[in-house]
Design a protein around this motif. Structure first.
Motif, PDB file in Angstrom:
ATOM      1  N   VAL A 230     -41.314 -57.647 -26.240  1.00 15.98           N
ATOM      2  CA  VAL A 230     -41.359 -58.662 -27.296  1.00 15.98           C
ATOM      3  C   VAL A 230     -41.442 -57.956 -28.642  1.00 15.98           C
ATOM      4  O   VAL A 230     -42.234 -57.030 -28.823  1.00 15.98           O
ATOM      5  CB  VAL A 230     -42.570 -59.603 -27.109  1.00 15.98           C
ATOM      6  CG1 VAL A 230     -42.813 -60.443 -28.366  1.00 15.98           C
ATOM      7  CG2 VAL A 230     -42.363 -60.516 -25.894  1.00 15.98           C
ATOM      8  N   LYS A 231     -40.619 -58.406 -29.570  1.00 14.88           N
ATOM      9  CA  LYS A 231     -40.647 -57.869 -30.926  1.00 14.88           C
ATOM     10  C   LYS A 231     -41.896 -58.386 -31.639  1.00 14.88           C
ATOM     11  O   LYS A 231     -42.277 -59.545 -31.474  1.00 14.88           O
ATOM     12  CB  LYS A 231     -39.396 -58.296 -31.684  1.00 14.88           C
ATOM     13  CG  LYS A 231     -39.249 -57.725 -33.093  1.00 14.88           C
ATOM     14  CD  LYS A 231     -37.923 -58.185 -33.705  1.00 14.88           C
ATOM     15  CE  LYS A 231     -37.770 -57.697 -35.136  1.00 14.88           C
ATOM     16  NZ  LYS A 231     -37.677 -56.241 -35.230  1.00 14.88           N
ATOM     17  N   VAL A 232     -42.544 -57.529 -32.410  1.00 14.02           N
ATOM     18  CA  VAL A 232     -43.726 -57.941 -33.159  1.00 14.02           C
ATOM     19  C   VAL A 232     -43.408 -58.015 -34.648  1.00 14.02           C
ATOM     20  O   VAL A 232     -42.480 -57.367 -35.132  1.00 14.02           O
ATOM     21  CB  VAL A 232     -44.911 -56.977 -32.935  1.00 14.02           C
ATOM     22  CG1 VAL A 232     -45.235 -56.858 -31.460  1.00 14.02           C
ATOM     23  CG2 VAL A 232     -44.638 -55.601 -33.535  1.00 14.02           C
ATOM     24  N   TYR A 233     -44.170 -58.839 -35.356  1.00 16.93           N
ATOM     25  CA  TYR A 233     -44.147 -58.738 -36.810  1.00 16.93           C
ATOM     26  C   TYR A 233     -45.532 -58.321 -37.283  1.00 16.93           C
ATOM     27  O   TYR A 233     -46.552 -58.698 -36.690  1.00 16.93           O
ATOM     28  CB  TYR A 233     -43.652 -60.023 -37.477  1.00 16.93           C
ATOM     29  CG  TYR A 233     -44.571 -61.200 -37.541  1.00 16.93           C
ATOM     30  CD1 TYR A 233     -45.564 -61.307 -38.526  1.00 16.93           C
ATOM     31  CD2 TYR A 233     -44.420 -62.277 -36.659  1.00 16.93           C
ATOM     32  CE1 TYR A 233     -46.381 -62.415 -38.609  1.00 16.93           C
ATOM     33  CE2 TYR A 233     -45.234 -63.397 -36.745  1.00 16.93           C
ATOM     34  CZ  TYR A 233     -46.216 -63.459 -37.717  1.00 16.93           C
ATOM     35  OH  TYR A 233     -47.032 -64.565 -37.806  1.00 16.93           O
ATOM     36  N   ALA A 234     -45.571 -57.493 -38.312  1.00 10.54           N
ATOM     37  CA  ALA A 234     -46.829 -56.961 -38.826  1.00 10.54           C
ATOM     38  C   ALA A 234     -47.482 -57.991 -39.720  1.00 10.54           C
ATOM     39  O   ALA A 234     -46.893 -58.452 -40.694  1.00 10.54           O
ATOM     40  CB  ALA A 234     -46.581 -55.670 -39.591  1.00 10.54           C
ATOM     41  N   SER A 235     -48.709 -58.354 -39.398  1.00  9.85           N
ATOM     42  CA  SER A 235     -49.446 -59.344 -40.163  1.00  9.85           C
ATOM     43  C   SER A 235     -50.542 -58.649 -40.956  1.00  9.85           C
ATOM     44  O   SER A 235     -51.444 -58.035 -40.379  1.00  9.85           O
ATOM     45  CB  SER A 235     -50.056 -60.382 -39.216  1.00  9.85           C
ATOM     46  OG  SER A 235     -50.677 -61.421 -39.934  1.00  9.85           O
TER      47      SER A 235
END
Length: 370
Positions: free
Chosen positions: A122-127
Motif C-alpha cells: 500500500v502506498k503511504v502519504y506522509a502526514s
C-alpha cells in the motif's frame, strides 16, 4: 468461539523530545494510549489500541459483563450492539478491531485477507503534525521524497493564513509538481485558535486552487454539514473530512448531501472495520475517495492498513502515515512491535502473519503500564 475475557492496559511512553502538534494547547513529553486485549475460550488473544484511553476503559467496564461468554462472530455481526455501545460509552471501534484480530488468528489469516483483500503493498502519504517553520518543513519533504513518498499533508493552523499559504508556496518552488500537497486545517475540533468561519475556509480554498493541491481537510467544524456543502459548491478544491465521526448515518448524510469529495473514517475512531467497509462502499457508489484517517497508536494504524489493503486501489489509493517528527513512525507508532514495518520506495508491505500480523513486545509494554 467464546469471549472469555477483555481488559485494557493504559500505556504511557516518553517522547524523544517535547512535541507540540497543531491541535495541542501545550507540548507533549509523553504519549499515552490504551492497549486492548481480548481472550477467547481457547486462550487466543486479540489486540488493538486507541488514544481514547478513558472512554475505552469505561466502555470495557460497561460491556464486559455482556461480552464474557458471547460468541465472537455474534458480536461482530450485531450492528445494533456496536451502535448502542458507541452511544452509551463513546467510541467502541478499538474493541471491534481486537475481536477481528482474534477471529483472523483463529482462521489463520492476515486480517486483510479475511476481508478478501489482495493488495500486498500500500502506498503511504506522509502526514505532518507540527506547525514547523518553512525551512524545517522543506527539509522534511526532502526526506520524504528520498523515501519514495510524493504525497505530503501539511498543517494549516497558524495565526496568519498567509503564513500557512507561504508553506505551500515554498514547497512548490522547491519541488514543482514532483510532490503532491494536501492540506489539513484541523478546524473540526481542538482548543487552540485560530477558528475559521466559512468565509475563512473559502478564502483559503480559493488560494489553494492556484497550487493544485490534492485536498483541503477539515476546513470547518466537524458538524457543519451545511457549511461543507456550501464550501464544496463554491470552491474548486477537493474537500475532505470525517475522521472524528463514529456513526454510519452521519457519514451517510455527509455523502448524500454532497458535502465531501474525500471520506476519512478511521476504524479506531469509528465503530470499527465493519462500519468503515460500509462507509467506503457508500463513498465508492457516489464517486468519492475513501482515505482513512490513521494517526493512531501502532495497532490502530495497522488496522487501517489492513482496511486499506482490503479495498480497491482506485477507491483508497494510499494510507495516512504520521512522519512528523520523522522518528514518530518508529518510536511511537511502532513502539510495541517486535519487528518494525519498513517504508520502501513510498510503500509498506502487508504483514502476512495471522490477525493484524505483528507480534507485540509485551515485556517492553509492561515497563510503561500505568
Amino acid at each position: 468461539m467464546k469471549i472469555s475475557d477483555i481488559k485494557t492496559y493504559r500505556v504511557k511512553i516518553p517522547l524523544r523530545e517535547p512535541t507540540q502538534f497543531s491541535w495541542d494547547p501545550l507540548p507533549n513529553t509523553h504519549f499515552e494510549f490504551a492497549l486492548i486485549e481480548v481472550t477467547n475460550n481457547k486462550g487466543t488473544k486479540g489486540y488493538s489500541a486507541t488514544q481514547f484511553t478513558a472512554q475505552t476503559e469505561v466502555a470495557i467496564r460497561g460491556l464486559k459483563p455482556l461480552l464474557k461468554g458471547l460468541d465472537v462472530e455474534d458480536f461482530l455481526a450485531n450492528d445494533r450492539l456496536l451502535e448502542l455501545g458507541s452511544w452509551f460509552f463513546g467510541r467502541v471501534g478499538a474493541i471491534e478491531v481486537a475481536l477481528w484480530d482474534l477471529l483472523a488468528k483463529e482462521e489463520n489469516l492476515p486480517l486483510y485477507k479475511l476481508f478478501r483483500g489482495n493488495r500486498k503493498i500500500v502506498k503511504v502519504y506522509a502526514s505532518t503534525g507540527r506547525l514547523a517553520k518553512s525551512e524545517e518543513i522543506i527539509d522534511l519533504v526532502k526526506k520524504y521524497y528520498d523515501m519514495g513518498i510524493n504525497v505530503i499533508k501539511i498543517r494549516f493552523h497558524r495565526t496568519n493564513i498567509d503564513d500557512d499559504l507561504n508553506i505551500v508556496k515554498g514547497i512548490r518552488k522547491e519541488f514543482g509538481e514532483q510532490v503532491r500537497i494536501a492540506i489539513d486545517a484541523n478546524q473540526a475540533w481542538g482548543l487552540v485558535p485560530p477558528f475559521w468561519n466559512r468565509r475563512d475556509a473559502l478564502k483559503v480554498a480559493k488560494e489553494l486552487e492556484r497550487y493544485d493541491v490534492e485536498w483541503l481537510e477539515e476546513p470547518l467544524f466537524k458538524d457543519d454539514i451545511e457549511g461543507y456543502m456550501w464550501l464544496r459548491r463554491n470552491a474548486n478544491v477537493k474537500i475532505a473530512a470525517g475522521e472524528l465521526e463514529h456513526n454510519l448515518w452521519i457519514f451517510k448524510r455527509f455523502i448524500e448531501e454532497n458535502a465531501l469529495d474525500i471520506v476519512q473514517a478511521d476504524v479506531i475512531y469509528s465503530n470499527g472495520i465493519n462500519e468503515c467497509v460500509k462507509i467506503a462502499l457508500l463513498a465508492q457508489i457516489n464517486g468519492l475517495l475513501f482515505l482513512p484517517h490513521a494517526w493512531d497508536p501502532g495497532l490502530g494504524w495497522l488496522a487501517n492498513l489492513h482496511l486499506t489493503a482490503s479495498l480497491p486501489e482506485s477507491l483508497t489509493p494510499y494510507l495516512e502515515t504520521p512522519l512528523d517528527p520523522l522518528w514518530w513512525f518508529n518510536d511511537v507508532i511502532q513502539f510495541a512491535f517486535k519487528k518494525e514495518i519498513e517504508i520502501e520506495n513510498g510503500y509498506v508491505r502487508l504483514p502476512e502473519k495471522e490477525g493484524l500480523g505483528i507480534e507485540l513486545d509485551m515485556e517492553k509494554i509492561k515497563k510503561f503500564i500505568i
